[in-house]
Design an enzyme around this catalytic site. Structure first.
Site, PDB file in Angstrom:
ATOM      1  CD  GLN A  24      -3.003  -1.079   2.238  1.00 59.14           C
ATOM      2  OE1 GLN A  24      -2.742  -1.654   3.291  1.00 59.14           O
ATOM      3  NE2 GLN A  24      -4.128  -0.412   2.056  1.00 59.14           N
ATOM      4  NE  ARG A  81      -0.694  -4.729  12.203  1.00 60.77           N
ATOM      5  CZ  ARG A  81      -1.586  -4.780  11.219  1.00 60.77           C
ATOM      6  NH1 ARG A  81      -2.145  -3.680  10.748  1.00 60.77           N
ATOM      7  NH2 ARG A  81      -1.948  -5.932  10.705  1.00 60.77           N
ATOM      8  CG  HIS A 125      -1.061  -6.052   5.167  1.00 65.53           C
ATOM      9  ND1 HIS A 125      -1.254  -5.406   6.367  1.00 65.53           N
ATOM     10  CD2 HIS A 125      -2.152  -5.723   4.424  1.00 65.53           C
ATOM     11  CE1 HIS A 125      -2.388  -4.709   6.343  1.00 65.53           C
ATOM     12  NE2 HIS A 125      -2.948  -4.882   5.161  1.00 65.53           N
ATOM     13  CG  ASN A 169      -3.579  -7.293   7.907  1.00 65.95           C
ATOM     14  OD1 ASN A 169      -3.847  -6.750   8.969  1.00 65.95           O
ATOM     15  ND2 ASN A 169      -4.258  -7.024   6.792  1.00 65.95           N
ATOM     16  CD  GLU A 170      -8.001  -6.796   7.828  1.00 64.94           C
ATOM     17  OE1 GLU A 170      -8.360  -6.841   6.642  1.00 64.94           O
ATOM     18  OE2 GLU A 170      -8.294  -5.860   8.591  1.00 64.94           O
ATOM     19  CG  ASN A 297      -6.778  -5.087  11.693  1.00 70.28           C
ATOM     20  OD1 ASN A 297      -6.043  -4.825  12.648  1.00 70.28           O
ATOM     21  ND2 ASN A 297      -6.316  -5.434  10.510  1.00 70.28           N
ATOM     22  CE1 TYR A 299     -10.075   0.713   9.223  1.00 69.65           C
ATOM     23  CE2 TYR A 299      -9.941  -1.676   9.297  1.00 69.65           C
ATOM     24  CZ  TYR A 299      -9.331  -0.447   9.151  1.00 69.65           C
ATOM     25  OH  TYR A 299      -7.978  -0.369   8.925  1.00 69.65           O
ATOM     26  CD  GLU A 374      -5.342  -2.642   9.392  1.00 64.45           C
ATOM     27  OE1 GLU A 374      -6.445  -2.430   8.826  1.00 64.45           O
ATOM     28  OE2 GLU A 374      -4.476  -3.380   8.911  1.00 64.45           O
TER      29      GLU A 374
HETATM   30  C1  PNW Z   1      -7.998  -3.626   6.103  1.00 61.81           C
HETATM   31  N1  PNW Z   1     -13.627  -5.676   3.893  1.00 61.81           N
HETATM   32  O1  PNW Z   1      -8.551  -4.063   4.926  1.00 61.81           O
HETATM   33  C2  PNW Z   1      -6.528  -3.802   5.789  1.00 61.81           C
HETATM   34  O2  PNW Z   1      -5.781  -4.481   6.745  1.00 61.81           O
HETATM   35  C3  PNW Z   1      -5.879  -2.568   5.292  1.00 61.81           C
HETATM   36  O3  PNW Z   1      -4.844  -2.933   4.435  1.00 61.81           O
HETATM   37  C4  PNW Z   1      -6.898  -1.665   4.642  1.00 61.81           C
HETATM   38  O4  PNW Z   1      -6.325  -0.563   4.006  1.00 61.81           O
HETATM   39  C5  PNW Z   1      -7.878  -1.227   5.725  1.00 61.81           C
HETATM   40  O5  PNW Z   1      -8.458  -2.345   6.366  1.00 61.81           O
HETATM   41  C6  PNW Z   1      -8.999  -0.332   5.222  1.00 61.81           C
HETATM   42  O6  PNW Z   1      -9.785  -0.997   4.291  1.00 61.81           O
HETATM   43  C7  PNW Z   1      -9.844  -4.428   4.741  1.00 61.81           C
HETATM   44  O7  PNW Z   1     -14.007  -5.641   2.699  1.00 61.81           O
HETATM   45  C8  PNW Z   1     -10.286  -4.451   3.433  1.00 61.81           C
HETATM   46  O8  PNW Z   1     -14.366  -6.064   4.849  1.00 61.81           O
HETATM   47  C9  PNW Z   1     -11.543  -4.871   3.156  1.00 61.81           C
HETATM   48  C10 PNW Z   1     -12.363  -5.258   4.189  1.00 61.81           C
HETATM   49  C11 PNW Z   1     -11.926  -5.244   5.499  1.00 61.81           C
HETATM   50  C12 PNW Z   1     -10.659  -4.822   5.772  1.00 61.81           C
END
Ligand code: PNW
Length: 474
Positions: A24, A81, A125, A169-170, A297, A299, A374
């Site tokens: 990224q 990180r 990642h 990561n994820e 992480n 959001y 995150e």
């Molecule tokens: C995470 N979804 O990505 C990542 O760890 C980061 O690289 C990214 O930039 C950040 O969150 C913001 O998006 C995701 O579709 C990407 O659910 C997609 C999803 C979740 C997390």
């Protein structure tokens, strides 16, 4: 004065960090002997990313390392990180280490240590060496085995200086967006293969932790980062819908990693896709490695309902709709729109979901320390001329400040109720390549001007700097 703005002190020792990822931000995609990754191939395939954006140059972090390190020091970070690009270390995913690749991360890690910032290194990642994808990718067991060898190289070379090792990561994104929905690289749409990918990612984590523990000569902590989901059920039979999505999103990782077994309901829900014969005797023991910290992480939340097939199925799950579901075995679940407000990603803003998630983890796995690796938000920033600043610009991003402020408070609420939460990393240090959305979404607390690469600290950067210095939320 509203709750959100009452001043609140951070607990002693609470880690404040910021996060990025190699593909990224680095750019320099063909320099220093780096081999191609699945994200190079994917982003260069027409129609896969918005506007055809690629990580070829990105934030040019590879060439602006010193400047970025200085911005971190000025910010007062306790920890940074970042992720290591596998194809810089092993250009084709196997074989000896590429010295140029090791050199770059030596400069990064040493630069952090000189500035008193703890290096938190993620091994993967999402930038899988393309050669390994050509040999089957994550649905193939050989990829997990190669990952163990890669981890051994890293442990030997950097294990004297890294503060925390994070295997993956994820893995949710790697498995389901990469192999089921196809929204991420390598863009495959094979739900059965995505479940094999889940297992081989779990296995890769276990093999990597074994290799890192055997080779690291310092005293690093060992972790993995998951994007755990918070689901809200709505309407009749929604408990069943929540059980299903929670199984493939959360428990299919948590249970093998922390309890050493796969959830029987997930195996049953996905039985028409796979018999899970990719799980071999002994794998469960490899996957269940002691974890010093679990990275989370977070959001937003998601609202799900039982879908009875009589109306068109809604899939407002925050994912780019590419016509294939990232939810194997969940064909009778629909995703309803959540209440706003929303970020620019269309993700709803709900700090209380973070409190709930941390308390759930504390309840189910009370002995595992937690770290928010995150959390952050994409918003359109207001850029204004300002002759008082070194760059001649200021960037106003009040919404991002509010988002971060509220989420740190929500995290501390969980800590007050017993969750063993060790710290918080804001995503992201700088605007960057937001995967399928290219450069259209900005998550940074530092603005990156494209294509010049000029860094402009946003108001949120100054706010976070105030927090690292006063250790008190304003
Ligand atoms: C995470 N979804 O990505 C990542 O760890 C980061 O690289 C990214 O930039 C950040 O969150 C913001 O998006 C995701 O579709 C990407 O659910 C997609 C999803 C979740 C997390």
């Amino acid at each position: 004065m509203s709750e959100a703005h009452k001043s609140r002190a951070l607990p002693a020792g609470f880690v404040l960090g910021s996060a990025t990822a190699s593909y990224q931000i680095e750019g320099a995609a063909t320099e220093g002997g780096r081999g191609p990754s699945i994200w190079d191939t994917f982003s260069h395939t027409p129609g896969k990313t918005l506007g055809g954006d690629t990580g070829d140059v990105a934030c040019n972090h590879y060439h602006r390392l010193e400047e970025d390190l200085d911005l971190m020091a000025e910010l007062g970070l306790d920890a940074y990180r970042f992720s290591i690009a596998w194809p810089r270390i092993q250009p084709t995913g196997t074989g000896p280490a590429n010295k140029n690749g090791l050199d770059f991360y030596d400069r990064l890690i040493d630069g952090l240590l000189e500035r008193n910032i703890s290096p938190v290194a993620t091994l993967y990642h999402w930038d899988l060496p393309q050669t390994l994808e050509d040999a089957g990718g994550w649905p193939a067991r050989s990829t997990a085995e190669a990952f163990g060898d890669y981890a051994e190289i890293l442990g030997k070379h950097f294990g004297d200086r890294v503060d925390t090792w994070t295997s993956l990561n994820e893995p949710w994104c790697s498995a389901y967006l990469g192999y089921a929905s196809g929204a991420h690289a390598p863009g495959r749409t094979e739900p059965a293969a995505s479940l094999a990918a889940v297992h081989h990612l779990n296995l890769a984590h276990g093999l990597a932790l074994q290799a890192l523990r055997a080779t690291s000569t310092g005293d690093p902590k060992y972790s993995i980062t998951l994007n755990l989901h918070v689901f809200r059920g709505e309407g009749e039979n929604s408990a069943e819908a929540v059980r299903k999505v929670d199984g493939v999103a959360n428990r299919v990782f948590l249970q093998p990693l922390l309890d050493g077994s796969y959830p029987v309901d997930v195996i049953a829900d996905t039985a028409t896709l796979t018999d899970w014969s990719f799980v071999q005797p002994g794998d469960a023991e490899i996957i269940k490695q002691p974890l010093d910290v679990l990275g989370v992480n977070y959001y937003s939340t998601a609202k799900v309902a039982h879908w009875d097939g009589t109306t068109p199925r809604q899939m407002n799950d925050g994912h780019k709709d590419v016509g294939h579901s990232p939810w194997p075995g969940c064909h009778d679940v629909e995703f309803l729109p959540s209440e706003g407000p929303y970020t620019e990603m269309g993700w709803n803003i709900e700090p209380a979901g973070l409190t709930e998630l941390l308390l759930r983890l504390h309840r189910e796995y009370p002995d595992v320390p937690l770290m928010i690796t995150e959390n952050g938000a994409a918003f359109a920033d207001e850029v204004v001329k300002d002759s008082e600043t070194p760059t001649g610009y200021a960037v106003h991003d009040e919404k991002r400040i509010d988002y971060v402020n509220r989420h740190i408070r929500a995290a501390l609420d969980a800590r007050d109720q017993g969750a063993d939460l060790r710290g918080y990393f804001v995503w992201s240090l700088m605007d960057n390549f937001e995967w399928g959305y290219g450069y259209s979404k900005r998550f940074g607390i530092i603005r990156v001007d494209y294509p010049t690469g000029t860094r402009i600290p946003k108001d949120s950067y100054h706010w976070y700097r105030e927090l690292t210095h006063t250790r008190e939320l304003g």
